[in-house]
Design a protein around this motif. Sequence first.
Motif, mmCIF file in Angstrom:
data_model
loop_
_atom_site.group_PDB
_atom_site.id
_atom_site.type_symbol
_atom_site.label_atom_id
_atom_site.label_comp_id
_atom_site.label_asym_id
_atom_site.label_seq_id
_atom_site.Cartn_x
_atom_site.Cartn_y
_atom_site.Cartn_z
ATOM 1 N N UNK A 430 28.460 51.390 43.689
ATOM 2 C CA UNK A 430 28.844 50.115 43.092
ATOM 3 C C UNK A 430 30.101 49.634 43.792
ATOM 4 N N UNK A 431 30.240 48.321 43.849
ATOM 5 C CA UNK A 431 31.424 47.773 44.497
ATOM 6 C C UNK A 431 31.832 46.479 43.814
ATOM 7 N N UNK A 432 33.061 46.134 44.003
ATOM 8 C CA UNK A 432 33.594 44.892 43.463
ATOM 9 C C UNK A 432 33.941 43.948 44.596
ATOM 10 N N UNK A 433 33.858 42.672 44.313
ATOM 11 C CA UNK A 433 34.262 41.649 45.276
ATOM 12 C C UNK A 433 35.434 40.891 44.674
ATOM 13 N N UNK A 434 36.537 40.872 45.408
ATOM 14 C CA UNK A 434 37.730 40.137 44.977
ATOM 15 C C UNK A 434 37.667 38.718 45.517
ATOM 16 N N UNK A 435 38.386 37.784 44.881
ATOM 17 C CA UNK A 435 38.385 36.404 45.395
ATOM 18 C C UNK A 435 38.877 36.347 46.836
ATOM 19 N N UNK A 436 38.283 35.423 47.598
ATOM 20 C CA UNK A 436 38.719 35.234 48.974
ATOM 21 C C UNK A 436 39.783 34.158 49.055
ATOM 22 N N UNK A 437 39.625 33.285 50.036
ATOM 23 C CA UNK A 437 40.633 32.251 50.259
ATOM 24 C C UNK A 437 40.406 31.024 49.384
ATOM 25 N N UNK A 438 39.293 30.988 48.659
ATOM 26 C CA UNK A 438 38.973 29.809 47.873
ATOM 27 C C UNK A 438 38.399 30.226 46.525
ATOM 28 N N UNK A 439 38.593 29.412 45.524
ATOM 29 C CA UNK A 439 38.039 29.681 44.207
ATOM 30 C C UNK A 439 37.023 28.612 43.827
#
Length: 461
Positions: A430-439
């Motif tokens: 399992x993995x998580x994705x954090x916000x990038x340069x844009x929301x």
Amino acid sequence: MSSDTKSTDSGPDERVIEARGLGKVYSLYDRPQDRLKQMLWPRARRAGRKFAAVRGVDLDVGRGECVGVVGRNGSGKSTLLSMICGTLEPSEGELEVRGRVAPMLAIGAGFSPEFTGRENVRLNAAVLGYSDRDLSERMQRIIDFADIGEFFDQPVKRYSAGMYSRIAFAAAIAIDPEILIMDEVLAVGDEAFTRKCFARIESIREAGATIFFASHAPNLILELCDRAILMDAGECLLQADPKTVIAQHHRLMFSPKEDFEAIRGEVRRIGELPARERATAGASRTRATAAAPEEYGRYDAGLKPETTLEYGDGRARIVDVRILDPEDRPVNVLRAGRSYRYAYEVEFREDVWGVRFGMLVKLTTGFELAGQASDAPGAGLEKVAVGSSASVEFPFVARLAPGTYFANAGVLGQGVEGETYLHRVVDALMFKVLPGDSETVTGSVDLRGEEGARVRLDHDS
């Protein structure tokens, strides 16, 4: 136990379908004359043998629930649904259904090819117990939903398969049922019409109706259902959340013949566990190593799936499933928009032909979001010798919305009956994705182009 089937109006009891020890037994005969003898002399010694299509099913379905039934062909799904609909009499057990049932066991079942679409709709409504007044109020809705134009008043024998499906489905769901029963009828018509059907089913559900359906499509079960049931050889092996049921269903389908009964027993035992323990059954761990710098995320040693499941025919084994950043550092907390590699090793224990490798990313619900394969079906490595090992990597860009995801790993090869899994690891990590340069991303997938969104506002002069 004697059979007792009841259908009553909906009342204050929130359970609309109740079954206890429900079963359906058929007599099978080797010769037609044996069947005739049994009909003429029912008290004589029985020449046939018994076959239990469904046996010992205990079931409680609440008002407003959506319950899916999965299982291999011949597992008893359709027989169970037919008994709930009342089109098939149970041989044993007790069954009580509270509320008006709208059965959809086969698209257009009972339609006469000589009748027009309108006449068949009237016939269908009469069978379901609707008056002319009820139908008159709904007829225009049916015409609009089917959207087949002037063919609505033509004999259905002149319809194309798509037109037939449209009018049959429109007639079936135009009513406002309290219980909707469907057996493999959701894949009808073109994509636009299928989406319209789903929207109508959702509106029926939002109105408080109970939906009970069988399907071979895992994503439908995962997307629509609150709960799922796994049938096999007429027996209800497992009732649990959809993700658990689908995982065990796949495990059973792809198990080697010599291990089938043992795995079947394990699935049955999982169904006897408390709900909070089911997800951890068969869990395993993946190897952890050092953390990566924050630019590409990091490795969280506590981020381990508790729903890992493995199956296959044993000719190969997948090990060390991981996600790597550009510097070969393992990560499981990713940055949206960055590039990574999904990697694992495969050890081959026998000679195998037609070998392919794959990966799959899923939502926490189990919905299959996206995946890759090393080769197209029918291609792949012609032969891999026993003792060989393979390092597999799938480059990918994490164009995903912030959230938690799961990933599978699989290796396939040719078996006696065609392509089969040599080894598959469901929820390998399992993995998580954090916000990038844009929301600005909504949903689960980042569909933005290189230039991003453009808005032009025109003002009145």
